[in-house]
Structure formats: structure tokens, C-alpha cells
Design an enzyme around this catalytic site. Structure first.
Site, PDB file in Angstrom:
ATOM      1  N   TRP A 188      -6.624   1.743 -13.282  1.00 33.97           N
ATOM      2  CA  TRP A 188      -7.178   1.429 -11.963  1.00 33.97           C
ATOM      3  C   TRP A 188      -8.659   1.787 -11.982  1.00 33.97           C
ATOM      4  O   TRP A 188      -9.027   2.846 -12.504  1.00 33.97           O
ATOM      5  CB  TRP A 188      -6.490   2.223 -10.838  1.00 33.97           C
ATOM      6  CG  TRP A 188      -7.236   2.017  -9.543  1.00 33.97           C
ATOM      7  CD1 TRP A 188      -7.188   0.905  -8.744  1.00 33.97           C
ATOM      8  CD2 TRP A 188      -8.189   2.910  -8.936  1.00 33.97           C
ATOM      9  NE1 TRP A 188      -8.056   1.052  -7.690  1.00 33.97           N
ATOM     10  CE2 TRP A 188      -8.680   2.258  -7.779  1.00 33.97           C
ATOM     11  CE3 TRP A 188      -8.689   4.167  -9.276  1.00 33.97           C
ATOM     12  CZ2 TRP A 188      -9.643   2.854  -6.947  1.00 33.97           C
ATOM     13  CZ3 TRP A 188      -9.641   4.759  -8.453  1.00 33.97           C
ATOM     14  CH2 TRP A 188     -10.101   4.105  -7.291  1.00 33.97           C
ATOM     15  N   GLU A 229      -3.829  -2.190 -12.062  1.00 37.50           N
ATOM     16  CA  GLU A 229      -3.563  -1.978 -10.632  1.00 37.50           C
ATOM     17  C   GLU A 229      -4.704  -2.488  -9.758  1.00 37.50           C
ATOM     18  O   GLU A 229      -5.843  -2.035  -9.863  1.00 37.50           O
ATOM     19  CB  GLU A 229      -3.375  -0.473 -10.380  1.00 37.50           C
ATOM     20  CG  GLU A 229      -3.126  -0.118  -8.924  1.00 37.50           C
ATOM     21  CD  GLU A 229      -3.052   1.386  -8.694  1.00 37.50           C
ATOM     22  OE1 GLU A 229      -3.369   2.168  -9.609  1.00 37.50           O
ATOM     23  OE2 GLU A 229      -2.687   1.769  -7.571  1.00 37.50           O
ATOM     24  N   LYS A 231      -6.367  -3.636  -5.808  1.00 34.33           N
ATOM     25  CA  LYS A 231      -6.542  -2.988  -4.512  1.00 34.33           C
ATOM     26  C   LYS A 231      -7.283  -3.947  -3.591  1.00 34.33           C
ATOM     27  O   LYS A 231      -8.054  -4.783  -4.051  1.00 34.33           O
ATOM     28  CB  LYS A 231      -7.366  -1.712  -4.735  1.00 34.33           C
ATOM     29  CG  LYS A 231      -7.411  -0.767  -3.569  1.00 34.33           C
ATOM     30  CD  LYS A 231      -7.989   0.578  -4.000  1.00 34.33           C
ATOM     31  CE  LYS A 231      -7.933   1.560  -2.845  1.00 34.33           C
ATOM     32  NZ  LYS A 231      -8.273   2.921  -3.231  1.00 34.33           N
ATOM     33  N   ASP A 262       0.602  -1.045  -5.732  1.00 30.86           N
ATOM     34  CA  ASP A 262       0.520   0.200  -4.975  1.00 30.86           C
ATOM     35  C   ASP A 262       0.791  -0.151  -3.515  1.00 30.86           C
ATOM     36  O   ASP A 262       0.127  -1.034  -2.944  1.00 30.86           O
ATOM     37  CB  ASP A 262      -0.879   0.813  -5.167  1.00 30.86           C
ATOM     38  CG  ASP A 262      -1.020   2.170  -4.481  1.00 30.86           C
ATOM     39  OD1 ASP A 262      -0.645   2.286  -3.301  1.00 30.86           O
ATOM     40  OD2 ASP A 262      -1.530   3.108  -5.124  1.00 30.86           O
ATOM     41  N   HIS A 265      -2.167  -0.634  -1.020  1.00 32.33           N
ATOM     42  CA  HIS A 265      -3.340  -1.409  -1.420  1.00 32.33           C
ATOM     43  C   HIS A 265      -3.425  -2.809  -0.842  1.00 32.33           C
ATOM     44  O   HIS A 265      -4.057  -3.691  -1.412  1.00 32.33           O
ATOM     45  CB  HIS A 265      -3.412  -1.482  -2.943  1.00 32.33           C
ATOM     46  CG  HIS A 265      -3.845  -0.199  -3.570  1.00 32.33           C
ATOM     47  ND1 HIS A 265      -4.183  -0.069  -4.886  1.00 32.33           N
ATOM     48  CD2 HIS A 265      -4.017   1.036  -3.034  1.00 32.33           C
ATOM     49  CE1 HIS A 265      -4.534   1.175  -5.161  1.00 32.33           C
ATOM     50  NE2 HIS A 265      -4.424   1.869  -4.039  1.00 32.33           N
ATOM     51  N   HIS A 289       3.355   1.921  -7.577  1.00 32.53           N
ATOM     52  CA  HIS A 289       2.787   3.157  -7.066  1.00 32.53           C
ATOM     53  C   HIS A 289       3.310   3.274  -5.643  1.00 32.53           C
ATOM     54  O   HIS A 289       2.796   2.636  -4.732  1.00 32.53           O
ATOM     55  CB  HIS A 289       1.252   3.108  -7.080  1.00 32.53           C
ATOM     56  CG  HIS A 289       0.670   3.621  -8.343  1.00 32.53           C
ATOM     57  ND1 HIS A 289      -0.670   3.818  -8.530  1.00 32.53           N
ATOM     58  CD2 HIS A 289       1.282   4.018  -9.499  1.00 32.53           C
ATOM     59  CE1 HIS A 289      -0.876   4.294  -9.744  1.00 32.53           C
ATOM     60  NE2 HIS A 289       0.286   4.421 -10.355  1.00 32.53           N
ATOM     61  N   ASP A 297      -6.170   4.757   5.157  1.00 32.71           N
ATOM     62  CA  ASP A 297      -5.797   5.571   4.001  1.00 32.71           C
ATOM     63  C   ASP A 297      -4.583   4.972   3.303  1.00 32.71           C
ATOM     64  O   ASP A 297      -3.632   4.552   3.944  1.00 32.71           O
ATOM     65  CB  ASP A 297      -5.479   7.007   4.425  1.00 32.71           C
ATOM     66  CG  ASP A 297      -5.048   7.833   3.227  1.00 32.71           C
ATOM     67  OD1 ASP A 297      -5.836   7.944   2.272  1.00 32.71           O
ATOM     68  OD2 ASP A 297      -3.907   8.327   3.215  1.00 32.71           O
ATOM     69  N   ASP A 299      -2.807   6.648   0.895  1.00 35.24           N
ATOM     70  CA  ASP A 299      -2.134   7.667   0.078  1.00 35.24           C
ATOM     71  C   ASP A 299      -1.453   8.788   0.849  1.00 35.24           C
ATOM     72  O   ASP A 299      -1.557   9.942   0.456  1.00 35.24           O
ATOM     73  CB  ASP A 299      -3.158   8.263  -0.895  1.00 35.24           C
ATOM     74  CG  ASP A 299      -3.825   7.198  -1.739  1.00 35.24           C
ATOM     75  OD1 ASP A 299      -3.142   6.666  -2.618  1.00 35.24           O
ATOM     76  OD2 ASP A 299      -5.006   6.900  -1.502  1.00 35.24           O
ATOM     77  N   ASP A 329       2.301   7.737  -5.835  1.00 33.78           N
ATOM     78  CA  ASP A 329       0.842   7.881  -5.782  1.00 33.78           C
ATOM     79  C   ASP A 329       0.386   8.216  -4.369  1.00 33.78           C
ATOM     80  O   ASP A 329       0.224   7.321  -3.541  1.00 33.78           O
ATOM     81  CB  ASP A 329       0.152   6.600  -6.279  1.00 33.78           C
ATOM     82  CG  ASP A 329      -1.366   6.759  -6.287  1.00 33.78           C
ATOM     83  OD1 ASP A 329      -1.845   7.893  -6.152  1.00 33.78           O
ATOM     84  OD2 ASP A 329      -2.058   5.732  -6.431  1.00 33.78           O
TER      85      ASP A 329
HETATM   86  C1  RNT Z   1      -6.461   4.377  -6.213  1.00 36.60           C
HETATM   87  C2  RNT Z   1      -5.258   4.007  -6.999  1.00 36.60           C
HETATM   88  C3  RNT Z   1      -4.971   4.881  -8.180  1.00 36.60           C
HETATM   89  C4  RNT Z   1      -5.189   6.350  -7.915  1.00 36.60           C
HETATM   90  C5  RNT Z   1      -4.748   7.251  -9.023  1.00 36.60           C
HETATM   91  C6  RNT Z   1      -5.274   8.627  -8.878  1.00 36.60           C
HETATM   92  O1  RNT Z   1      -6.607   3.627  -5.105  1.00 36.60           O
HETATM   93  O2  RNT Z   1      -4.146   3.962  -6.168  1.00 36.60           O
HETATM   94  O3  RNT Z   1      -3.698   4.634  -8.638  1.00 36.60           O
HETATM   95  O4  RNT Z   1      -4.602   6.764  -6.735  1.00 36.60           O
HETATM   96  O5  RNT Z   1      -5.068   6.687 -10.237  1.00 36.60           O
HETATM   97 ZN    ZN Z   2      -2.219   3.732  -7.077  1.00 40.04          ZN
END
Ligand code: RNT
Ligand code: ZN
Length: 421
Positions: A188, A229, A231, A262, A265, A289, A297, A299, A329
């Protein structure tokens, strides 16, 4: 503390209830045992890592919160992970970022990292029976401060990150060979523009070239798998992200690498559960993820919400546990970090168990017969089936705390260890 006898009693009744709808709870638990979850090391220290020049700098990732007790060394992080794994039923994996190296205090440029810098992680994983996954860290670094890494127009910068990613694949391969289970190394990058670009194409062409160089050397898939990955936007890349979903979908399918989805994302009303079946029409394997987006956000700690159930259903209904690698993640620095791991991982497992306890064939038959009334009725009734009783039994059998009893143990560890840091 729940009494084992009452857990067993509730389970016996639950087993009968599920049998009535054609579901075998013992088989469901046996299937769950075989699904590993990759725990992300970076929840334990707010994505800081242990480079000697450490400290989170610019580069698209930001943990918020000041909860005391974060791991300051790899030994502390491993000790914290030991506590977390002991609260989670089953055998799982560890997902390590390159910045968690141990180089004995000697600074190692990221393009010079080597398997020996992760030897202690590997020994630890081996002794615990954990598989390992890996990640290049293309952020929190002076060479990422310009906002571009693998897609940089600066040849020196681009070359540095290519070399870093190549070095990471070698580390990943060493894990896979030593542990006998393929290491998924996920790329990523944060590359993008805060404001509206003029040329959206050139950075993408550079990224494509860089990735081709990174993946040029073939590695035996029995030991190592590559993933990419995408986003939608990030901190400081609100207007344009080079590695978008479409870019990586095309890249992954054309190059035969894994695509990573993810959960945080995408646009707020988009969900990855709806995308998995589309991706797996064209890709052999993928990485998830699992995360929880909240507003801007991506995460937050994973909770047992509708999307988590839906992700698990996709994996289970199609029998894709061997084609979908499940990683977590998220990073929350505002709560006990060990608890954050435990909550998110137990939730992922609960969602998988719920999916395994579904009478999928009956539901599909109703759907295929055009009986959408029965489909909706059954799906709604399933929501109040005694999932919790089966989950408790699963924890009891695995020798991990039942219900919220794990919290007392994490609190005890906090009082004895974390609060002293
Ligand atoms: C970031 C990505 C990535 C990170 C990690 C730490 O937007 O999701 O996967 O969170 O690599
Ligand atoms: Zn991620």
C-alpha cells in the site's frame, strides 16, 4: 465468570435449535477452527515501528488518541500480542510491517532491510505456531514526505521505494519458507494529491512500471504471495490517489497478483462485501483488510456490524476461505490497545461463525425458486438464533475466556505491565 456447566447447557439447546433448520453446529465450529485471521502488529503501537529514527512523520497514516501503555519495543509488542492471542480462540497469523525490524539499534535504510532484521519475530512466530504476513512501509519517512513513493517523478525517490518493496518480498519469502505457509506481502502506498491534479495519468503509469519492477522476480507461491491495496482518498490525498481501486483491480487481474480490499477505503455507502464476488470472478485469491470506516477515518476497531456479517457471509457461502486471506487493519490509540486487538479479532470470528451457522443451501434454494418471501423471512429469523451460545462453547473448548471475562485479564495485564510503561 460464566460457569462452564451453563455454557454447555446453553450450547446443547442451541445445537438442537440449529439442527431444526438443518445446521450442524459441531461442523460449523470445526470449520471455524481452520480459518486464520492475520492480526496487524501496528495496533499495538499506533503504527510507530522500531526504526531507530522512529516516530510517525508525514505520510498518510495517523492514529489518534493518547491511551497509556503503548509498546515501545518489539519485546513489549510481542508480550502484548501474547496476551491478545491468549484471548482469541483458534490459531492465527501475525501481520508485520517492515518498520517493526530489530536491528540492534543500528539504523537500517529501508531499501537495505533483510530477513535477519526480523529473526526474532520469526522465532517467536514459530514457537507460537503463527503464520506471518508482511508489508513494505512506504510512509512515515523523509522520502515519502513529498507525497509520492512508487509513483514519484523523482527517479531517486522512486528507485528507493522499488528497492524497499523488493527487499520486503525477500523478507516475506523467508517467513513463508521458514513457517511453511505462504506469507502475503501487501503493498500500500499513500501517493496522491491534496488538491485537484492536472495530470492523473503520469503517476499511474509510473506506479505501474514500478510495480512491474518490484514483482519482476517470481517467487514460489507456496511461500509468498503479492498483494496490492487501493484507496479512495487519504490524509493529504483527498483529491487524487494514484493507487485507486480501479487501478489495482486492473493491475492485479492483468499481473496475477492478489487484490486487497480494505473495508475503509471506499465511498461511505460502498461496501467490500458487495465487491468480493466480482473480484473473484477474475482473480484467484485476494486479501481483505477488515476495518471499520467512520466518516473520514478508515481504521476504527472492527465491531460486529452488518458489514462484518456480510463480509463473512461472502467468504463462507461460496467456500472461499482458501482464496480469501483475512487480515485486520485498524488502529485506535484511545483505548487499551490489547483490548482493541481482542475485540476486533473476536468479532471477525463471531461473524464467520454466524455465517457458518447459516442454512445456506436452503436460502439459495428459496432464492433460486424465486421465493423471495421465504428468503427474507429466513434471513430475519436467523438474526435471533442462539449464535452466542455456540460462540461461548467455541471459546470454552478452545480454552479462552468466555464472554467479557477476557476483559478482566487484559485489565490485570494493564495494571501489572502496561500502566508501568
Ligand atoms: C492505509 C492502508 C494500509 C495501512 C497499513 C498500516 O490506508 O489501509 O493497509 O493501514 O499498511
Ligand atoms: Zn489497509
Amino acid at each position: 465468570m460464566s460457569k462452564p456447566a451453563s455454557v454447555e447447557k446453553a450450547y446443547e439447546l442451541a445445537r438442537e435449535r440449529y439442527a431444526e433448520i438443518g445446521v450442524n453446529t459441531d461442523q460449523a465450529m470445526a470449520a471455524l477452527k481452520k480459518i486464520p485471521i492475520s492480526l496487524h502488529c501496528w495496533q499495538g503501537d499506533d503504527v510507530g515501528g522500531f526504526e531507530s529514527s522512529s516516530g510517525l512523520t508525514d505520510g498518510g497514516i495517523q492514529a489518534t488518541g493518547h491511551y497509556p501503555g503503548k509498546a515501545r519495543t518489539a519485546d513489549e509488542l510481542r508480550a502484548d500480542l501474547d496476551v491478545a492471542y491468549a484471548m482469541i480462540p483458534g490459531r492465527h497469523r501475525l501481520n508485520l510491517h517492515s518498520i517493526y525490524l530489530e536491528s540492534g539499534g543500528r539504523p537500517v535504510p529501508r531499501n537495505e532491510i533483510r530477513p535477519e532484521h526480523y529473526a526474532r519475530w520469526l522465532d517467536w512466530a514459530k514457537s507460537k505456531g503463527l503464520g506471518m504476513d508482511f508489508n513494505p512501509s512506504c510512509f512515515s519517512h523523509p522520502k515519502a514526505a513529498g507525497g509520492f513513493t512508487l509513483s514519484s517523478a523523482d527517479e531517486g525517490v522512486r528507485r528507493f521505494w522499488i528497492e524497499h518493496c523488493i527487499a520486503c518480498r525477500k523478507v516475506g519469502e523467508s517467513f513463508g519458507r521458514a513457517l511453511g505457509t505462504p506469507c502475503v506481502t501487501n503493498v500500500w502506498i499513500p501517493d496522491g494529491y491534496k488538491d485537484i491534479p492536472v495530470d492523473r495519468l503520469a503517476p499511474r503509469e509510473r506506479l505501474c512500471r514500478s510495480l512491474d519492477e518490484v514483482f519482476a522476480e517470481k517467487i514460489d507461491p507456496r511461500y509468498h504471495l503479492d498483494a496490492v491495496e487501493g484507496k479512495l482518498f487519504g490524509i493529504g490525498s483527498e483529491s487524487y490517489v494514484v493507487g485507486s481501486h480501479e487501478f489495482y483491480l486492473g493491475y492485479a487481474v492483468s499481473r496475477g497478483v492478489l487484490l486487497t480490499l480494505d473495508a475503509g477505503h471506499f465511498h461511505p455507502t460502498e461496501v467490500i462485501s458487495a465487491k468480493i464476488s466480482a473480484v473473484l470472478c477474475f482473480a484467484r485469491e485476494m486479501l481483505l483488510h477488515v476495518s471499520r470506516p467512520v466518516r473520514w477515518d478508515s481504521d476504527h476497531v472492527v465491531t460486529l456490524d452488518d458489514e462484518l456479517y456480510a463480509i463473512a457471509q461472502e467468504i463462507v457461502r461460496h467456500g472461499w476461505a482458501d482464496r480469501i486471506h483475512i487480515g485486520l487493519d485498524y488502529f485506535d490509540a484511545s483505548i487499551n490497545r490489547v483490548a482493541a486487538w481482542v475485540i476486533g479479532t473476536r468479532n471477525m470470528l463471531k461473524a464467520l461463525l454466524a455465517a457458518l451457522l447459516e442454512p445456506t443451501e436452503r436460502l439459495k434454494a428459496a432464492e433460486n425458486a424465486g421465493d423471495f418471501t421465504a428468503r427474507l423471512a429466513m434471513l430475519e429469523e436467523l438474526k435471533t438464533m442462539p449464535l452466542g451460545a455456540v460462540w461461548d462453547q467455541y471459546c470454552l473448548q478452545a480454552g479462552v475466556p468466555v464472554g467479557a471475562a477476557w476483559l478482566e485479564q487484559v485489565r490485570d495485564y494493564e495494571a501489572r505491565v502496561l500502566s508501568k510503561r
